[in-house]
Design a protein around this motif. Structure first.
Motif, mmCIF file in Angstrom:
data_model
loop_
_atom_site.group_PDB
_atom_site.id
_atom_site.type_symbol
_atom_site.label_atom_id
_atom_site.label_comp_id
_atom_site.label_asym_id
_atom_site.label_seq_id
_atom_site.Cartn_x
_atom_site.Cartn_y
_atom_site.Cartn_z
ATOM 1 N N ASP A 48 0.841 -1.197 0.000
ATOM 2 C CA ASP A 48 0.000 0.000 0.000
ATOM 3 C C ASP A 48 0.879 1.251 0.000
ATOM 4 O O ASP A 48 1.901 1.316 0.708
ATOM 5 N N VAL A 49 0.472 2.254 -0.782
ATOM 6 C CA VAL A 49 1.257 3.488 -0.891
ATOM 7 C C VAL A 49 1.378 4.184 0.463
ATOM 8 O O VAL A 49 2.442 4.701 0.817
ATOM 9 N N ASN A 50 0.327 4.191 1.221
ATOM 10 C CA ASN A 50 0.368 4.830 2.542
ATOM 11 C C ASN A 50 1.341 4.113 3.475
ATOM 12 O O ASN A 50 1.990 4.739 4.318
ATOM 13 N N GLN A 51 1.439 2.787 3.304
ATOM 14 C CA GLN A 51 2.389 2.024 4.111
ATOM 15 C C GLN A 51 3.827 2.427 3.770
ATOM 16 O O GLN A 51 4.656 2.623 4.657
ATOM 17 N N LEU A 52 4.115 2.565 2.474
ATOM 18 C CA LEU A 52 5.451 2.993 2.048
ATOM 19 C C LEU A 52 5.741 4.401 2.559
ATOM 20 O O LEU A 52 6.848 4.682 3.036
ATOM 21 N N LYS A 53 4.764 5.260 2.466
ATOM 22 C CA LYS A 53 4.933 6.639 2.941
ATOM 23 C C LYS A 53 5.279 6.662 4.429
ATOM 24 O O LYS A 53 6.157 7.412 4.874
ATOM 25 N N THR A 54 4.607 5.806 5.199
ATOM 26 C CA THR A 54 4.867 5.734 6.646
ATOM 27 C C THR A 54 6.273 5.211 6.921
ATOM 28 O O THR A 54 6.993 5.748 7.787
ATOM 29 N N ILE A 55 6.682 4.162 6.189
ATOM 30 C CA ILE A 55 8.012 3.580 6.383
ATOM 31 C C ILE A 55 9.093 4.609 6.093
ATOM 32 O O ILE A 55 10.045 4.788 6.865
ATOM 33 N N VAL A 56 8.960 5.292 4.936
ATOM 34 C CA VAL A 56 9.973 6.277 4.519
ATOM 35 C C VAL A 56 10.025 7.433 5.509
ATOM 36 O O VAL A 56 11.105 7.837 5.980
ATOM 37 N N SER A 57 8.866 7.990 5.846
ATOM 38 C CA SER A 57 8.830 9.160 6.731
ATOM 39 C C SER A 57 9.366 8.829 8.127
ATOM 40 O O SER A 57 10.125 9.608 8.713
ATOM 41 N N THR A 58 8.994 7.657 8.640
ATOM 42 C CA THR A 58 9.453 7.265 9.976
ATOM 43 C C THR A 58 10.967 7.095 10.008
ATOM 44 O O THR A 58 11.650 7.584 10.929
ATOM 45 N N ALA A 59 11.506 6.415 9.001
ATOM 46 C CA ALA A 59 12.952 6.167 8.950
ATOM 47 C C ALA A 59 13.734 7.469 8.828
ATOM 48 O O ALA A 59 14.742 7.670 9.516
ATOM 49 N N LEU A 60 13.266 8.366 7.980
ATOM 50 C CA LEU A 60 13.979 9.626 7.771
ATOM 51 C C LEU A 60 13.843 10.561 8.967
ATOM 52 O O LEU A 60 14.789 11.259 9.339
ATOM 53 N N ASN A 61 12.675 10.572 9.592
ATOM 54 C CA ASN A 61 12.478 11.433 10.772
ATOM 55 C C ASN A 61 13.338 10.971 11.947
ATOM 56 O O ASN A 61 13.857 11.793 12.708
ATOM 57 N N ASP A 62 13.477 9.651 12.068
ATOM 58 C CA ASP A 62 14.297 9.124 13.161
ATOM 59 C C ASP A 62 15.764 9.482 12.962
ATOM 60 O O ASP A 62 16.464 9.816 13.931
ATOM 61 N N ARG A 63 16.224 9.405 11.732
ATOM 62 C CA ARG A 63 17.647 9.638 11.456
ATOM 63 C C ARG A 63 17.975 11.124 11.291
ATOM 64 O O ARG A 63 19.037 11.589 11.720
ATOM 65 N N PHE A 64 17.067 11.866 10.660
ATOM 66 C CA PHE A 64 17.327 13.293 10.374
ATOM 67 C C PHE A 64 16.298 14.163 11.086
ATOM 68 O O PHE A 64 15.556 14.930 10.457
ATOM 69 N N SER A 65 16.252 14.036 12.398
ATOM 70 C CA SER A 65 15.266 14.785 13.165
ATOM 71 C C SER A 65 15.487 16.300 13.106
ATOM 72 O O SER A 65 14.542 17.078 13.279
ATOM 73 N N ASP A 66 16.747 16.696 12.826
ATOM 74 C CA ASP A 66 17.053 18.132 12.748
ATOM 75 C C ASP A 66 16.883 18.690 11.337
ATOM 76 O O ASP A 66 17.150 19.863 11.096
ATOM 77 N N ASN A 67 16.452 17.839 10.411
ATOM 78 C CA ASN A 67 16.263 18.264 9.009
ATOM 79 C C ASN A 67 14.925 17.707 8.509
ATOM 80 O O ASN A 67 14.890 16.695 7.801
ATOM 81 N N PRO A 68 13.811 18.347 8.875
ATOM 82 C CA PRO A 68 12.489 17.842 8.483
ATOM 83 C C PRO A 68 12.339 17.767 6.963
ATOM 84 O O PRO A 68 13.010 18.479 6.214
ATOM 85 N N HIS A 69 11.437 16.899 6.535
ATOM 86 C CA HIS A 69 11.198 16.759 5.105
ATOM 87 C C HIS A 69 9.695 16.782 4.822
ATOM 88 O O HIS A 69 8.869 16.569 5.717
ATOM 89 N N GLU A 70 9.392 17.031 3.554
ATOM 90 C CA GLU A 70 7.999 17.036 3.082
ATOM 91 C C GLU A 70 7.919 16.123 1.869
ATOM 92 O O GLU A 70 8.786 16.161 0.989
ATOM 93 N N MET A 71 6.906 15.275 1.834
ATOM 94 C CA MET A 71 6.714 14.401 0.673
ATOM 95 C C MET A 71 5.852 15.152 -0.341
ATOM 96 O O MET A 71 4.650 15.346 -0.142
#
Length: 309
Positions: free
Chosen positions: A94-117
């Motif tokens: 599911d696309v929403n599942q991929l979005k959650t995986i990507v956002s969670t991984a990036l937020n955990d690693r780059f908490s000081d550099n937020p991102h927008e999909m």
């Protein structure tokens, strides 16, 4: 308006050299297609594509490493700027599942550099196959329509030469996409539906230039002997040269601005149009009309165009 007045360039004298240059370019493209192939967009290969934008510059290698650890396999590269990232993966969930995986991984690693999909698109394998076949049918249909149109308006050898010129233009652009695909991060050269639209545009632009030359040949060939055909073709090319250069030049300038200042989403499309117009202008002068002349010299049949005697 005449940019060039009373030119007397012997284009046909150099047609064998032009044939050789074109043959080398086409063969180089075919070799690249056989070895490297094409980078297909998700339209034609299926999968999921996402574009992210970070608040600050980020290392693509770091993003790639984080996503690999999160189980997201595929291609990760810059998308126009050091803050934007393109992710292409064969993830089938599911696309929403991929979005959650990507956002969670990036937020955990780059908490000081937020991102927008910015965008996330998914295409299934069966739909991708259907789109690829539909694109091929569109290209073949356009070539058949051009062959019939030019054949009715002029004669078969003119139509065949014009289709050869279109194949010439498209193959050279396609070869460049294969040679340069994946080389430049700022210019993704993935073959998707927008590139098919570019190829159809190139075909239309090329045949327009070619028909202008053919029309002038028809006007000049009336009542002339076959022994005069070489000079008639040369004169026709010179008489349409100003129009060809002005039309192609203004279009090239417009597309060049689009290529330079437009975003990466349409940079591949504008690159295809830019090269296609340049190659199409070349082929209308050095390929289409010279092929007709060589065909006539070998067949020794007079040219009987519609409206000529």
């Amino acid at each position: 308006m005449h940019l060039f007045k009373n030119t007397n360039i012997d284009f046909l004298r150099h047609r064998k050299i032009a044939y050789g240059i074109s043959l080398v370019l086409i063969l180089a493209g075919m070799v690249s297609l056989a070895i490297r192939g094409l980078n297909f967009g998700i339209d034609f290969k299926g999968g999921t594509e996402a574009v992210l934008r970070f608040d600050q510059d980020i290392s693509i290698g770091d993003v790639r490493s984080v996503l690999r650890e999160a189980g997201v396999r595929g291609m990760v590269k810059s998308y126009g700027t050091d803050r934007s990232v393109l992710i292409q993966t064969d993830f089938e969930g599911d696309v929403n599942q991929l979005k959650t995986i990507v956002s969670t991984a990036l937020n955990d690693r780059f908490s000081d550099n937020p991102h927008e999909m910015l965008r996330i698109d998914a295409v299934g394998p069966s739909i991708a196959s259907d789109l690829k076949w539909a694109a091929l049918k569109a290209l073949l249909g356009a070539l058949v329509a051009i062959l019939i149109y030019v054949g009715i308006r002029f004669e078969f050898r003119f139509a065949a030469a014009s289709v050869v010129a279109i194949f010439h233009d498209v193959f050279i652009v396609l070869g460049l996409f294969s040679l340069l695909g994946g080389v430049f991060d700022f210019m993704p050269l993935d073959v998707d539906q927008s590139i098919i639209a570019a190829f159809l545009t190139i075909a239309g632009y090329s045949i327009n230039d070619t028909v202008v030359v053919y029309d002038r040949i028809r006007e000049n060939v009336l009542g002339r002997k076959p022994s005069e055909y070489s000079s008639i073709f040369n004169a026709s090319l010179n008489q349409t040269l100003s129009r060809t250069i002005i039309t192609s030049g203004t279009t090239l300038l417009t597309v060049a601005v689009l290529f330079i200042f437009a975003g990466p989403a349409i940079r591949g499309f504008s690159f295809a149009i830019l090269i296609g117009i340049a190659v199409g202008t070349y082929s209308s002068i050095f390929i289409a009309a010279p092929i007709v002349l060589d065909w006539q010299l070998k067949s020794k049949r007079p040219i009987k165009l519609r409206g000529s005697n």
